[in-house]
Design a protein around this motif. Structure first.
Motif, PDB file in Angstrom:
ATOM      1  N   ASP A   1     -12.531 -15.928  -2.603  1.00 12.45           N
ATOM      2  CA  ASP A   1     -11.958 -15.011  -2.920  1.00 12.45           C
ATOM      3  C   ASP A   1     -11.748 -16.000  -4.058  1.00 12.45           C
ATOM      4  OD1 ASP A   1     -11.025 -12.626  -3.768  1.00 12.45           O
ATOM      5  OD2 ASP A   1      -9.397 -13.605  -4.801  1.00 12.45           O
ATOM      6  N   ALA A   2     -12.053 -14.962  -5.237  1.00 10.95           N
ATOM      7  CA  ALA A   2     -11.986 -15.731  -6.855  1.00 10.95           C
ATOM      8  C   ALA A   2     -10.535 -16.138  -6.377  1.00 10.95           C
ATOM      9  CB  ALA A   2     -12.591 -14.592  -8.082  1.00 10.95           C
ATOM     10  N   TYR A   3      -9.330 -15.222  -6.727  1.00 15.05           N
ATOM     11  CA  TYR A   3      -7.783 -16.307  -7.225  1.00 15.05           C
ATOM     12  C   TYR A   3      -7.101 -15.992  -5.681  1.00 15.05           C
ATOM     13  CZ  TYR A   3      -9.226 -12.783 -10.774  1.00 15.05           C
ATOM     14  OH  TYR A   3     -10.274 -12.053 -11.947  1.00 15.05           O
ATOM     15  N   ALA A   4      -7.403 -16.152  -4.327  1.00 14.16           N
ATOM     16  CA  ALA A   4      -6.907 -16.562  -3.450  1.00 14.16           C
ATOM     17  C   ALA A   4      -6.905 -17.831  -2.833  1.00 14.16           C
ATOM     18  CB  ALA A   4      -6.670 -15.800  -2.456  1.00 14.16           C
ATOM     19  N   ASN A   5      -8.119 -17.919  -4.059  1.00 13.74           N
ATOM     20  CA  ASN A   5      -9.033 -19.461  -3.286  1.00 13.74           C
ATOM     21  C   ASN A   5      -7.582 -20.561  -3.893  1.00 13.74           C
ATOM     22  OD1 ASN A   5      -9.886 -21.240  -5.645  1.00 13.74           O
ATOM     23  ND2 ASN A   5     -10.558 -19.244  -5.629  1.00 13.74           N
TER      24      ASN A   5
ATOM     25  N   LEU B   1     -17.844 -22.042   4.272  1.00 16.05           N
ATOM     26  CA  LEU B   1     -17.151 -22.697   3.172  1.00 16.05           C
ATOM     27  C   LEU B   1     -17.893 -23.274   1.823  1.00 16.05           C
ATOM     28  CD1 LEU B   1     -13.535 -22.744   4.550  1.00 16.05           C
ATOM     29  CD2 LEU B   1     -14.261 -20.937   3.324  1.00 16.05           C
ATOM     30  N   GLU B   2     -18.314 -24.214   2.336  1.00 16.00           N
ATOM     31  CA  GLU B   2     -19.684 -25.931   1.471  1.00 16.00           C
ATOM     32  C   GLU B   2     -20.034 -24.355   1.059  1.00 16.00           C
ATOM     33  OE1 GLU B   2     -19.708 -29.153   4.452  1.00 16.00           O
ATOM     34  OE2 GLU B   2     -21.007 -27.940   4.856  1.00 16.00           O
ATOM     35  N   GLU B   3     -20.598 -23.343   1.325  1.00 13.37           N
ATOM     36  CA  GLU B   3     -21.962 -21.909   0.142  1.00 13.37           C
ATOM     37  C   GLU B   3     -21.092 -21.491  -0.816  1.00 13.37           C
ATOM     38  OE1 GLU B   3     -23.777 -20.104   3.415  1.00 13.37           O
ATOM     39  OE2 GLU B   3     -24.213 -21.793   4.326  1.00 13.37           O
ATOM     40  N   ILE B   4     -20.131 -21.121  -0.233  1.00 14.65           N
ATOM     41  CA  ILE B   4     -18.948 -19.902  -1.378  1.00 14.65           C
ATOM     42  C   ILE B   4     -18.683 -21.381  -2.663  1.00 14.65           C
ATOM     43  CG2 ILE B   4     -17.270 -18.676  -1.727  1.00 14.65           C
ATOM     44  CD1 ILE B   4     -19.310 -17.870   0.383  1.00 14.65           C
ATOM     45  N   PRO B   5     -18.635 -20.990  -3.831  1.00 15.14           N
ATOM     46  CA  PRO B   5     -18.795 -21.532  -4.945  1.00 15.14           C
ATOM     47  C   PRO B   5     -17.124 -21.052  -4.949  1.00 15.14           C
ATOM     48  CG  PRO B   5     -20.237 -19.990  -5.642  1.00 15.14           C
ATOM     49  CD  PRO B   5     -20.217 -19.546  -4.435  1.00 15.14           C
ATOM     50  N   PHE B   6     -16.348 -20.288  -5.166  1.00 16.31           N
ATOM     51  CA  PHE B   6     -14.965 -20.964  -5.233  1.00 16.31           C
ATOM     52  C   PHE B   6     -13.678 -21.666  -4.073  1.00 16.31           C
ATOM     53  CE2 PHE B   6     -16.373 -15.857  -6.409  1.00 16.31           C
ATOM     54  CZ  PHE B   6     -15.800 -15.701  -7.442  1.00 16.31           C
ATOM     55  N   ALA B   7     -15.017 -22.027  -3.118  1.00 17.69           N
ATOM     56  CA  ALA B   7     -13.858 -22.506  -2.165  1.00 17.69           C
ATOM     57  C   ALA B   7     -14.380 -24.069  -2.714  1.00 17.69           C
ATOM     58  CB  ALA B   7     -14.497 -22.666  -0.826  1.00 17.69           C
TER      59      ALA B   7
END
Length: 122
Positions: free
Chosen positions: A65-69, A99-105
């Protein structure tokens, strides 16, 4: 304030809101050990349902998530209880490929890799 956030997935829901996520972060950073452990345990015990209807660990959903990360990153940095820290990293490591595929992470992924290198040394 802590009691307001506990139960009913409130920590997770608040973490996914722009301003409320800052409050959760500050509670983790500046709370006492009991408060920090309580918030992180709430994250570890909660689940979320993704857009496809799959149930995910709240920690994994928050990482995407954009904020929860930022809340997850703060929990990774400030969790002192070794058992709880191991639980947190264990959940994240088990979903590392996703997670490696998620920009926010990306910051979470870098902390996971650092953690894995450090645990390999010992």
């Amino acid at each position: 304030i802590l009691e307001t956030f506990l139960g009913g997935n409130n920590v997770v829901r608040m973490s996914m809101r722009k301003l409320a996520s800052n409050v959760v972060e500050m509670m983790i950073k500046h709370g006492n050990e009991y408060e920090r452990q309580t918030l992180v345990q709430e994250m570890l015990n909660s689940t979320c349902v993704d857009q496809r209807g799959n149930t995910l660990s709240a920690v994994v959903a928050m990482s995407m998530d954009a904020y929860a990360n930022y809340v997850v990153k703060t929990a990774m940095d400030f969790t002192e209880n070794s058992h709880q820290r191991d639980q947190l990293f264990g959940v994240l490591v088990s979903h590392l490929n996703e997670l490696e595929e998620i920009p926010f992470a990306k910051h979470i992924v870098s902390r996971i890799h650092l953690h894995l290198r450090e645990t390999k040394k010992t």
